[in-house]
Design a protein around this motif. Structure first.
Motif, PDB file in Angstrom:
ATOM      1  N   LEU A 283      43.875  45.071   5.953  1.00 15.57           N
ATOM      2  CA  LEU A 283      42.765  44.244   5.493  1.00 15.57           C
ATOM      3  C   LEU A 283      42.980  42.785   5.869  1.00 15.57           C
ATOM      4  O   LEU A 283      42.054  42.119   6.359  1.00 15.57           O
ATOM      5  CB  LEU A 283      42.608  44.388   3.973  1.00 15.57           C
ATOM      6  N   ALA A 284      44.181  42.272   5.651  1.00 17.88           N
ATOM      7  CA  ALA A 284      44.458  40.871   5.963  1.00 17.88           C
ATOM      8  C   ALA A 284      44.290  40.587   7.451  1.00 17.88           C
ATOM      9  O   ALA A 284      43.688  39.584   7.848  1.00 17.88           O
ATOM     10  CB  ALA A 284      45.875  40.519   5.510  1.00 17.88           C
ATOM     11  N   LYS A 285      44.814  41.469   8.299  1.00 18.35           N
ATOM     12  CA  LYS A 285      44.691  41.273   9.746  1.00 18.35           C
ATOM     13  C   LYS A 285      43.227  41.369  10.181  1.00 18.35           C
ATOM     14  O   LYS A 285      42.770  40.602  11.031  1.00 18.35           O
ATOM     15  CB  LYS A 285      45.529  42.310  10.487  1.00 18.35           C
ATOM     16  N   LEU A 286      42.500  42.319   9.604  1.00 19.88           N
ATOM     17  CA  LEU A 286      41.081  42.482   9.935  1.00 19.88           C
ATOM     18  C   LEU A 286      40.300  41.217   9.595  1.00 19.88           C
ATOM     19  O   LEU A 286      39.498  40.714  10.404  1.00 19.88           O
ATOM     20  CB  LEU A 286      40.528  43.689   9.170  1.00 19.88           C
ATOM     21  N   LEU A 287      40.530  40.690   8.399  1.00 21.74           N
ATOM     22  CA  LEU A 287      39.810  39.489   7.973  1.00 21.74           C
ATOM     23  C   LEU A 287      40.208  38.277   8.811  1.00 21.74           C
ATOM     24  O   LEU A 287      39.364  37.453   9.158  1.00 21.74           O
ATOM     25  CB  LEU A 287      40.094  39.217   6.494  1.00 21.74           C
ATOM     26  N   SER A 288      41.486  38.172   9.133  1.00 23.88           N
ATOM     27  CA  SER A 288      41.952  37.030   9.926  1.00 23.88           C
ATOM     28  C   SER A 288      41.293  37.011  11.305  1.00 23.88           C
ATOM     29  O   SER A 288      40.807  35.978  11.772  1.00 23.88           O
ATOM     30  CB  SER A 288      43.479  37.090  10.065  1.00 23.88           C
ATOM     31  N   ARG A 289      41.247  38.183  11.959  1.00 20.26           N
ATOM     32  CA  ARG A 289      40.607  38.252  13.286  1.00 20.26           C
ATOM     33  C   ARG A 289      39.122  37.922  13.186  1.00 20.26           C
ATOM     34  O   ARG A 289      38.580  37.193  14.022  1.00 20.26           O
ATOM     35  CB  ARG A 289      40.797  39.646  13.897  1.00 20.26           C
ATOM     36  N   HIS A 290      38.465  38.467  12.167  1.00 19.03           N
ATOM     37  CA  HIS A 290      37.023  38.238  12.039  1.00 19.03           C
ATOM     38  C   HIS A 290      36.728  36.772  11.706  1.00 19.03           C
ATOM     39  O   HIS A 290      35.775  36.190  12.244  1.00 19.03           O
ATOM     40  CB  HIS A 290      36.445  39.147  10.956  1.00 19.03           C
ATOM     41  N   LEU A 291      37.550  36.186  10.835  1.00 20.79           N
ATOM     42  CA  LEU A 291      37.339  34.785  10.485  1.00 20.79           C
ATOM     43  C   LEU A 291      37.471  33.902  11.715  1.00 20.79           C
ATOM     44  O   LEU A 291      36.680  32.976  11.923  1.00 20.79           O
ATOM     45  CB  LEU A 291      38.342  34.365   9.407  1.00 20.79           C
ATOM     46  N   GLU A 292      38.440  34.195  12.567  1.00 26.37           N
ATOM     47  CA  GLU A 292      38.621  33.418  13.784  1.00 26.37           C
ATOM     48  C   GLU A 292      37.407  33.550  14.700  1.00 26.37           C
ATOM     49  O   GLU A 292      36.938  32.560  15.284  1.00 26.37           O
ATOM     50  CB  GLU A 292      39.898  33.888  14.505  1.00 26.37           C
ATOM     51  N   THR A 293      36.842  34.760  14.788  1.00 28.18           N
ATOM     52  CA  THR A 293      35.648  34.978  15.611  1.00 28.18           C
ATOM     53  C   THR A 293      34.460  34.194  15.074  1.00 28.18           C
ATOM     54  O   THR A 293      33.721  33.544  15.832  1.00 28.18           O
ATOM     55  CB  THR A 293      35.303  36.481  15.638  1.00 28.18           C
ATOM     56  N   VAL A 294      34.273  34.230  13.762  1.00 28.39           N
ATOM     57  CA  VAL A 294      33.143  33.523  13.154  1.00 28.39           C
ATOM     58  C   VAL A 294      33.295  32.012  13.335  1.00 28.39           C
ATOM     59  O   VAL A 294      32.312  31.309  13.603  1.00 28.39           O
ATOM     60  CB  VAL A 294      33.027  33.895  11.659  1.00 28.39           C
ATOM     61  N   ILE A 295      34.521  31.514  13.200  1.00 27.84           N
ATOM     62  CA  ILE A 295      34.741  30.073  13.393  1.00 27.84           C
ATOM     63  C   ILE A 295      34.322  29.663  14.802  1.00 27.84           C
ATOM     64  O   ILE A 295      33.664  28.637  14.995  1.00 27.84           O
ATOM     65  CB  ILE A 295      36.217  29.720  13.132  1.00 27.84           C
ATOM     66  N   ARG A 296      34.697  30.470  15.792  1.00 25.17           N
ATOM     67  CA  ARG A 296      34.293  30.170  17.173  1.00 25.17           C
ATOM     68  C   ARG A 296      32.772  30.083  17.289  1.00 25.17           C
ATOM     69  O   ARG A 296      32.234  29.198  17.955  1.00 25.17           O
ATOM     70  CB  ARG A 296      34.810  31.249  18.120  1.00 25.17           C
ATOM     71  N   GLN A 297      32.074  31.024  16.646  1.00 28.93           N
ATOM     72  CA  GLN A 297      30.615  31.051  16.734  1.00 28.93           C
ATOM     73  C   GLN A 297      29.980  29.838  16.061  1.00 28.93           C
ATOM     74  O   GLN A 297      28.914  29.390  16.448  1.00 28.93           O
ATOM     75  CB  GLN A 297      30.084  32.339  16.100  1.00 28.93           C
ATOM     76  N   ARG A 298      30.643  29.320  15.034  1.00 27.40           N
ATOM     77  CA  ARG A 298      30.060  28.223  14.251  1.00 27.40           C
ATOM     78  C   ARG A 298      30.489  26.844  14.761  1.00 27.40           C
ATOM     79  O   ARG A 298      30.122  25.831  14.171  1.00 27.40           O
ATOM     80  CB  ARG A 298      30.460  28.357  12.781  1.00 27.40           C
ATOM     81  N   ILE A 299      31.262  26.807  15.833  1.00 22.84           N
ATOM     82  CA  ILE A 299      31.789  25.525  16.304  1.00 22.84           C
ATOM     83  C   ILE A 299      30.684  24.475  16.523  1.00 22.84           C
ATOM     84  O   ILE A 299      30.829  23.328  16.098  1.00 22.84           O
ATOM     85  CB  ILE A 299      32.630  25.734  17.586  1.00 22.84           C
ATOM     86  N   PRO A 300      29.541  24.797  17.167  1.00 18.29           N
ATOM     87  CA  PRO A 300      28.533  23.742  17.381  1.00 18.29           C
ATOM     88  C   PRO A 300      28.031  23.098  16.091  1.00 18.29           C
ATOM     89  O   PRO A 300      27.923  21.871  16.012  1.00 18.29           O
ATOM     90  CB  PRO A 300      27.409  24.495  18.117  1.00 18.29           C
TER      91      PRO A 300
END
Length: 611
Positions: A283-300
């Motif tokens: 669960l922790a690894k899954l959330l960490s990867r997803h959070l990193e992906t979402v951060i990339r999408q929200r950068i602008p």
């Protein structure tokens, strides 16, 4: 992993900075709200605390009956090398705590500091950072457990107050929802899933967690939930086995509990085929990867709000004012030297000595051609529209040989679509130039002592860029209008006109179209070919006009107007631009630290966003 660490670590730093500034989310749009986060939601006794402790690998959360979590807990996990583990609170930043029982007590004491020893709640978060080799880089927000009834000592509105607080977090589009539901409860009645369904009906932001799998009635299992048949989400469900009360009483450490949990899934007849996708570590690894992906999408959007915050901090620095010293001539010389240093760095960005100027070419090579391809010319030159335009242009008298007015209207209408991409190219280059001004000011070391002068230069440069943009916009629009005002006659003279076929198409009735489809299609084809020729011309001429009016002028005369202004200023006015006020040094230093934090975050985001 380095990128993931930098992204999640970046968000962690910005969250802490926002809290210091009094911006802690949950109360309307703010910088804090723009940062992706994982909110942990669940009813009381859903196993929420056990899940968090399993992810961390430590006992550190307060336990008890009723509402234990009464303030949001922003839990920031940092993976470290070596064996040392420690915790730090934002309200006690220099105090490293290695005793996690003391961490639990500090959470209780800090909660009571705001809410008192009552059972009321507060939306002011507690920030806790845990550094350990046994965690992944992840940020979780533990919210008060949803409840259905108020207990003694609580107001009657506590149920609604908690739901409103939780909702204020999870309804934000940047919030990832970690919905905790116990396996011994019907998923249809889960408080967490019910709320998640309301704010995230598609399940795109929701991760479902089923706890207490080992406590289900004999002969039952949670496969329908875990495999998405009971309630489907966009992300996989994860099963968790909490520590038993006996394990807690025996102080069984969390590492042993993790191993025991994994053994349970691997040996379970029902869940062994899912064992690799179950447990707190997964669960922790899954959330960490997803959070990193979402951060990339929200950068602008994060960049936009960080820039807004920086502007506000700069405005506050400008408001404080800067002391003055020295003779007028020396002050003027210093200001001019600082401006030249900035101008030199700005030109290096444009000419390739520093990064950034290549983005202007990207506008011409990618953005402009892509925009031209998307023009709705097919719709404008469709058979029905050609028929309509030609008929309207003819009026009561149909054309005799070729519908010249119809041709002109179709061409004018088609060329009108080119104004949008032309202006968009101007605006895109303008934004690049503004960003290069910002970067150049930040990279001019000599200017760092004089924030007021930084602001003056930025304002003057941006004002000049606005003038260049206005002139550039007028020029590219003239290019489009010139193509419309005088058509290339030779193009149409070379067209071989074919005789109309099926000339009797109008003979069957007075209500049918007066022109044959072949004739109209030929008109549309001719106009399309002509517009294609014009498109090729504008694709080359628009970049030339933009570079001439904006880039060339920015290199040649970015601060010319500013130089003329400061040359006429009196000594006192020049002194204000170089002011240093000793009595405000401490306050300015604090503001500068916050400003530097945001600038560092922006530079880091820029380096990731433009890779």
């Amino acid at each position: 992993m380095a990128t993931m660490e930098s992204l999640i670590g970046l968000v962690n730093r910005i969250q802490r900075a926002c809290t210091v500034l009094g911006d802690h989310g949950g109360e309307g749009m703010s910088l804090w709200e723009a940062l992706p986060s994982v909110a942990v939601v669940g009813g009381q006794s859903s196993g929420k605390s056990s899940v968090l402790e399993s992810v961390v690998g430590r006992d550190f959360l307060p336990r008890g009956s009723g509402i234990v979590t009464r303030r949001p807990l922003v839990l920031q996990l940092h993976k470290t090398e070596g064996q040392s583990e420690y915790a730090e609170f934002l309200h006690a930043p220099k105090k490293r705590m290695t005793d996690f029982a003391a961490v639990r007590k500090e959470i209780q004491d800090e909660t009571d500091r705001i809410t008192g020893r009552t059972k009321q709640i507060s939306n002011i978060p507690i920030h806790l950072s845990i550094y350990s080799p046994n965690v992944v880089n992840l940020t979780l927000i533990d919210l008060p457990g949803l409840t259905k009834v108020a207990v003694e000592g609580q107001s009657e509105s506590i149920v609604e107050d908690i739901e409103n607080m939780v909702r204020s977090y999870v309804e934000k589009p940047n919030c990832i929802i970690l919905a905790i539901s116990p396996a011994n409860q019907d998923i249809a009645t889960s408080d967490a899933i019910k709320l998640a369904r309301e704010v995230d009906p598609t399940g795109e932001r929701t991760f479902g967690v089923v706890t207490k799998l080992d406590l289900m009635d004999k002969g039952t299992n949670a496969l329908d939930v875990l495999e998405g048949r009971s309630y489907r989400l966009q992300h996989p469900w994860v099963g968790i086995v909490n520590r038993s009360q006996a394990d807690i009483n025996k102080n069984v450490d969390m590492m042993s509990a993790r191993r025991k949990e994994q053994e349970y899934f691997e040996s379970s007849p029902e869940y062994s085929h899912l064992a690799h996708k179950m447990g707190s570590e997964y669960l922790a690894k899954l959330l960490s990867r997803h959070l990193e992906t979402v951060i990339r999408q929200r950068i602008p959007s994060i960049i936009a709000l960080i820039n807004k915050t920086i502007d506000e901090l700069n405005a506050e620095l400008d408001r404080i004012g800067r002391p003055i010293g020295g003779e007028g001539g020396a002050q003027l010389y210093t200001i001019l030297e600082l401006c030249r240093a900035f101008d030199r760095i700005f030109k290096e960005h444009l000419d390739g000595g520093r990064p950034g100027g290549d983005r202007i070419y990207g506008v011409f090579d990618n953005q402009l051609p892509a925009a031209l391809k998307k023009l709705p010319l097919d719709r404008h030159l469709s058979l029905n529209n050609v028929r309509k335009v030609v008929a309207e242009a003819d009026g009561y008298q149909p054309h005799l040989i070729a519908p010249e007015q119809g041709y002109r209207r179709l061409i004018d209408g088609s060329l009108g679509y080119f104004k949008g991409p032309a202006e968009a190219s101007v605006d895109a280059v303008h934004l690049v130039l503004k960003e290069l001004v910002r970067k150049s000011i930040a990279e001019t070391k000599e200017l760092k002592r004089f924030p007021s002068l930084q602001s003056d230069i930025a304002a003057a440069a941006n004002e000049a860029l606005e003038r260049f943009r206005d002139e550039s916009r007028k020029t590219v629009l003239r290019l489009v209008e010139m193509e419309s005002s005088y058509l290339t006659v030779e193009f149409f003279r070379k067209l071989q006109l074919e005789p109309e076929k099926n000339s009797n198409t109008n003979s069957s009735g007075p209500n049918l179209d007066r022109y044959s489809e072949q004739h109209l299609r030929r008109i549309g084809s001719n106009v399309s070919a002509y517009i294609g020729m014009v498109c090729d011309t504008l694709k080359n001429s628009i970049p030339k006009a933009v570079v001439y009016c904006q880039v060339r002028e920015a290199k040649r005369a970015l601060l010319n107007h500013f130089y003329a202004q400061i040359g006429r200023r009196e000594k006192e006015q020049l002194g204000k631009m170089l002011d240093e006020d000793p009595s405000l040094m401490e306050k300015r230093e604090q503001l500068a630290k916050r400003l530097e934090l945001y600038k560092s975050a922006r530079d880091e985001i820029d380096s990731v966003a433009w890779k």
